[in-house]
Design a protein around this motif. Structure first.
Motif, mmCIF file in Angstrom:
data_model
loop_
_atom_site.group_PDB
_atom_site.id
_atom_site.type_symbol
_atom_site.label_atom_id
_atom_site.label_comp_id
_atom_site.label_asym_id
_atom_site.label_seq_id
_atom_site.Cartn_x
_atom_site.Cartn_y
_atom_site.Cartn_z
ATOM 1 N N THR A 125 -18.795 -20.275 4.442
ATOM 2 C CA THR A 125 -19.539 -21.512 4.266
ATOM 3 C C THR A 125 -20.896 -21.423 4.947
ATOM 4 O OG1 THR A 125 -18.665 -22.494 6.286
ATOM 5 C CG2 THR A 125 -17.362 -22.769 4.264
ATOM 6 N N LEU A 126 -21.753 -22.370 4.630
ATOM 7 C CA LEU A 126 -23.061 -22.421 5.288
ATOM 8 C C LEU A 126 -22.903 -22.645 6.787
ATOM 9 C CD1 LEU A 126 -25.164 -24.481 2.722
ATOM 10 C CD2 LEU A 126 -25.193 -22.013 3.094
ATOM 11 N N ALA A 127 -21.922 -23.440 7.177
ATOM 12 C CA ALA A 127 -21.680 -23.666 8.604
ATOM 13 C C ALA A 127 -21.283 -22.360 9.289
ATOM 14 C CB ALA A 127 -20.596 -24.718 8.799
ATOM 15 N N GLY A 128 -20.445 -21.571 8.645
ATOM 16 C CA GLY A 128 -20.051 -20.288 9.207
ATOM 17 C C GLY A 128 -21.202 -19.315 9.284
ATOM 18 N N ILE A 129 -22.086 -19.362 8.302
ATOM 19 C CA ILE A 129 -23.257 -18.494 8.303
ATOM 20 C C ILE A 129 -24.204 -18.885 9.436
ATOM 21 C CG2 ILE A 129 -25.334 -17.907 6.975
ATOM 22 C CD1 ILE A 129 -23.474 -18.199 4.447
ATOM 23 N N ARG A 130 -24.400 -20.181 9.641
ATOM 24 C CA ARG A 130 -25.234 -20.633 10.758
ATOM 25 C C ARG A 130 -24.640 -20.162 12.084
ATOM 26 N NH1 ARG A 130 -25.333 -25.495 7.690
ATOM 27 N NH2 ARG A 130 -23.770 -26.420 9.075
ATOM 28 N N ALA A 131 -23.338 -20.265 12.227
ATOM 29 C CA ALA A 131 -22.692 -19.848 13.474
ATOM 30 C C ALA A 131 -22.847 -18.341 13.696
ATOM 31 C CB ALA A 131 -21.209 -20.233 13.449
ATOM 32 N N ALA A 132 -22.756 -17.561 12.629
ATOM 33 C CA ALA A 132 -22.919 -16.110 12.752
ATOM 34 C C ALA A 132 -24.340 -15.770 13.193
ATOM 35 C CB ALA A 132 -22.588 -15.445 11.422
ATOM 36 N N TYR A 133 -25.318 -16.415 12.580
ATOM 37 C CA TYR A 133 -26.710 -16.217 12.996
ATOM 38 C C TYR A 133 -26.886 -16.585 14.475
ATOM 39 C CZ TYR A 133 -29.621 -15.248 8.791
ATOM 40 O OH TYR A 133 -30.260 -14.669 7.723
ATOM 41 N N GLY A 170 -34.038 -23.606 9.136
ATOM 42 C CA GLY A 170 -34.527 -24.654 10.021
ATOM 43 C C GLY A 170 -33.606 -24.854 11.210
ATOM 44 N N HIS A 171 -32.302 -24.852 10.949
ATOM 45 C CA HIS A 171 -31.311 -24.993 12.028
ATOM 46 C C HIS A 171 -31.464 -23.854 13.038
ATOM 47 C CE1 HIS A 171 -27.400 -26.069 13.809
ATOM 48 N NE2 HIS A 171 -27.206 -24.765 13.911
ATOM 49 N N LEU A 172 -31.591 -22.621 12.540
ATOM 50 C CA LEU A 172 -31.676 -21.475 13.443
ATOM 51 C C LEU A 172 -32.984 -21.477 14.233
ATOM 52 C CD1 LEU A 172 -30.143 -18.898 14.290
ATOM 53 C CD2 LEU A 172 -31.486 -17.669 12.579
ATOM 54 N N LEU A 173 -34.078 -21.800 13.582
ATOM 55 C CA LEU A 173 -35.366 -21.800 14.280
ATOM 56 C C LEU A 173 -35.389 -22.860 15.374
ATOM 57 C CD1 LEU A 173 -37.789 -21.213 11.272
ATOM 58 C CD2 LEU A 173 -37.301 -19.633 13.143
ATOM 59 N N ARG A 174 -34.726 -23.963 15.159
ATOM 60 C CA ARG A 174 -34.666 -24.972 16.214
ATOM 61 C C ARG A 174 -33.882 -24.467 17.422
ATOM 62 N NH1 ARG A 174 -34.360 -28.331 11.587
ATOM 63 N NH2 ARG A 174 -32.073 -28.255 11.574
ATOM 64 N N GLN A 175 -32.948 -23.529 17.202
ATOM 65 C CA GLN A 175 -32.161 -22.978 18.305
ATOM 66 C C GLN A 175 -32.920 -21.904 19.079
ATOM 67 O OE1 GLN A 175 -29.207 -24.647 18.538
ATOM 68 N NE2 GLN A 175 -29.973 -25.613 16.674
ATOM 69 N N ALA A 176 -33.875 -21.256 18.437
ATOM 70 C CA ALA A 176 -34.561 -20.118 19.046
ATOM 71 C C ALA A 176 -35.385 -20.564 20.252
ATOM 72 C CB ALA A 176 -35.456 -19.427 18.027
ATOM 73 N N SER A 177 -35.264 -19.827 21.349
ATOM 74 C CA SER A 177 -36.008 -20.188 22.557
ATOM 75 C C SER A 177 -37.440 -19.680 22.513
ATOM 76 C CB SER A 177 -35.295 -19.635 23.790
ATOM 77 O OG SER A 177 -35.213 -18.223 23.733
ATOM 78 N N GLU A 178 -37.696 -18.627 21.726
ATOM 79 C CA GLU A 178 -39.034 -18.049 21.600
ATOM 80 C C GLU A 178 -39.341 -17.811 20.121
ATOM 81 O OE1 GLU A 178 -41.075 -17.659 24.047
ATOM 82 O OE2 GLU A 178 -39.692 -18.026 25.718
ATOM 83 N N PRO A 179 -40.619 -17.717 19.759
ATOM 84 C CA PRO A 179 -40.960 -17.463 18.354
ATOM 85 C C PRO A 179 -40.343 -16.163 17.841
ATOM 86 C CG PRO A 179 -42.897 -18.210 19.558
ATOM 87 C CD PRO A 179 -41.828 -17.961 20.586
#
Length: 383
Positions: A125-133, A170-179
Motif C-alpha cells: 500500500t501507499l502507507a507501507g511505501i511511505r513507511a519503507a521510505y 510530499g510526506h517524505l520531504l516533510r520528514q527530511a531534516s535536511e534538503p
C-alpha cells in the motif's frame, strides 16, 4: 606486443595495448561544480553464495575504492543503482554499506550522499511505501549523510496517478531534516519504473516532478536526472526554483551538460565517473579555471567508452564498471554480487578494455593487459 580481441561478428581483431598510463594525480578540491561518482561494491569472491542469496561484500576493497574517489576530490553517491541496489544488493546490505561508507567519509573528510528507497518491500500500500521510505531515510540521516530519494519500484506499481506521487513525496520531504536530492531514474535503467510520476508521457511526468519540487523547494537541494535526454534535462533545469541544483545522470551527454550554457549548467552524479573518476576530476579542475574548451577537450573523448558501457540493456552497465575496476587494479577479481559478471558478453568486455586502455585509464597497463589475457584464455581465446 599485440593482443587478439573478439568482436561482435565472431572474429578476432588485433589490438596493440598502450604502455603508458594517463598521468593523473590527486589534486585540489573542485570548486565550479559538485561532482559525485556513484560507486560500485566489491563482492567477496570466496563467499559461498548464489545469485538469489544475500550479497557478500568485501568491505576493505569497497571502502578502499571510495577513498580512491575522495582522494581525487569527487563526492561519493552511495548505495545507488551502480552499487547494484535491486540487482544483487538488498536493503540489509545497502544499510550496512551506508553506515560504513558514511563513517569512512567522516574519517577522511569526503563528501557523501546515500540512496533512500523502498527495496525492503516488494510492493504494498501507499502507507507501507511511505513507511519503507521513512525507514531508509532514518538510516541515512543517522549516518550523517545527505539523502538521495530514489525512484521506487513499489510506488511505480501501486500509484494510481500523479496525486499519489505528490502525496508520497510530499510526506517524505516533510520528514527530511535536511534538503535531499530527488532522483528520476528512467526505465532504460530499470524497466519497472516505466510511467514514473504517474505517466509514460514524459511531458506530463515532468510537470508532476516539478510540482513536487515547487511544493517543497526548501527541502530539495537538487535533482538527479537519468533519462539520457540532454534536451529534456536542459529544459528541466531552467525551470527549477532558485537554489535547486540539477545533477546530471546522463551518461551519454555529460560533458555538454556539465559545461552548460549562458543560462546555467548541471552538476554531476554519474555512474560512469566510477571508472572515469581521476580524468573527470582533472577535467573539472580545468573548468574551475574558466577554460571550458580545455574541459571539453579532456572529457569529450571519454564519451565513446561511456556510451559503450551504458548501451542497451542499460541496466547491465554495472558489469562493465566492475570489469574496468578489476583491470585497473582496484580489486583482485572480476566477481560481482548476484553473479552479475555474466551479464555482458566477451566481445562487449573486450571493447570496453580497448576503449579504456586507449584513454589511459589503467594505472598499470601491463597488469590490465595480463588480466585481459587471462579472461580471454578462460573463454578459450588463444593468443
Amino acid at each position: 606486443m599485440t593482443i587478439r580481441l573478439p568482436d561482435a561478428g565472431g572474429g578476432l581483431r588485433t589490438y596493440e595495448p598502450r604502455t603508458e598510463p594517463l598521468a593523473v594525480t590527486p589534486g585540489t578540491p573542485l570548486t565550479s561544480r559538485i561532482v559525485f561518482s556513484a560507486a560500485h561494491v566489491v563482492a567477496d569472491p570466496f563467499a559461498d553464495t548464489s545469485p538469489d542469496s544475500p550479497a557478500a561484500v568485501d568491505w576493505d576493497a569497497t571502502l578502499a575504492f571510495r577513498r580512491h574517489l575522495w582522494s581525487h576530490g569527487l563526492g561519493v553517491a552511495e548505495a545507488m543503482d551502480t552499487a547494484q541496489r535491486g540487482m544483487g544488493l538488498d536493503w540489509a546490505g545497502a544499510a550496512e554499506l551506508i553506515r560504513r561508507s558514511a563513517a569512512e567519509a567522516r574519517a577522511v573528510g569526503g563528501r557523501i550522499a546515500c540512496g533512500v528507497g523502498t527495496d525492503q518491500i516488494a510492493g504494498g500500500t501507499l502507507a507501507g511505501i511511505r513507511a519503507a521510505y521513512e525507514e531508509q531515510l532514518a538510516v541515512v540521516e543517522e549516518a550523517g549523510a545527505q539523502a538521495i530519494v530514489m525512484a521506487s519500484r513499489a510506488l511505480a506499481s501501486a500509484a494510481r496517478g500523479p496525486e499519489d506521487y505528490l502525496e508520497t513525496y510530499g510526506h517524505l520531504l516533510r520528514q527530511a531534516s535536511e534538503p535531499v536530492i530527488l532522483h528520476w531514474l528512467g526505465p532504460m535503467f530499470d524497466p519497472a519504473l516505466e510511467g514514473y510520476w504517474g505517466s509514460s508521457d514524459l511531458d506530463a511526468a515532468t510537470e508532476t516532478f516539478l510540482d513536487v519540487i515547487a511544493a517543497h523547494p526548501d527541502k530539495v537541494d537538487g535533482i538527479k536526472v537519468s533519462l539520457l535526454d540532454a534536451r529534456r534535462e536542459v529544459d528541466l533545469r531552467r525551470r527549477l526554483p532558485r537554489g535547486v541544483c540539477c545533477y546530471t545522470g546522463d551518461d551519454f551527454h555529460y560533458p555538454e551538460l556539465i559545461a552548460g550554457d549562458d543560462q546555467g549548467f548541471s552538476h554531476a552524479l554519474l555512474g560512469v565517473f566510477d571508472p572515469l573518476g581521476p580524468p573527470a576530476a582533472e577535467a573539472v579542475r580545468v573548468l574551475d579555471t574558466g577554460d571550458t574548451a580545455g574541459f571539453r577537450a579532456l572529457l569529450d573523448p571519454t564519451v565513446a567508452l561511456s556510451r559503450h558501457l551504458f548501451q542497451a540493456p542499460t541496466r547491465f552497465y554495472k558489469t562493465g564498471v566492475v570489469f574496468l575496476a578489476w583491470l585497473a587494479g582496484h580489486q583482485s577479481h572480476f566477481t560481482m554480487v548476484g553473479g552479475l559478471q555474466s551479464a555482458r558478453s566477451l566481445p562487449h568486455l573486450a571493447r570496453a578494455y580497448e576503449l579504456a586502455d586507449g584513454l589511459g585509464l589503467f594505472p598499470d597497463p601491463k597488469q590490465a593487459e595480463e588480466r585481459m589475457r587471462n579472461l580471454l584464455s578462460m573463454y578459450g581465446v588463444n593468443q
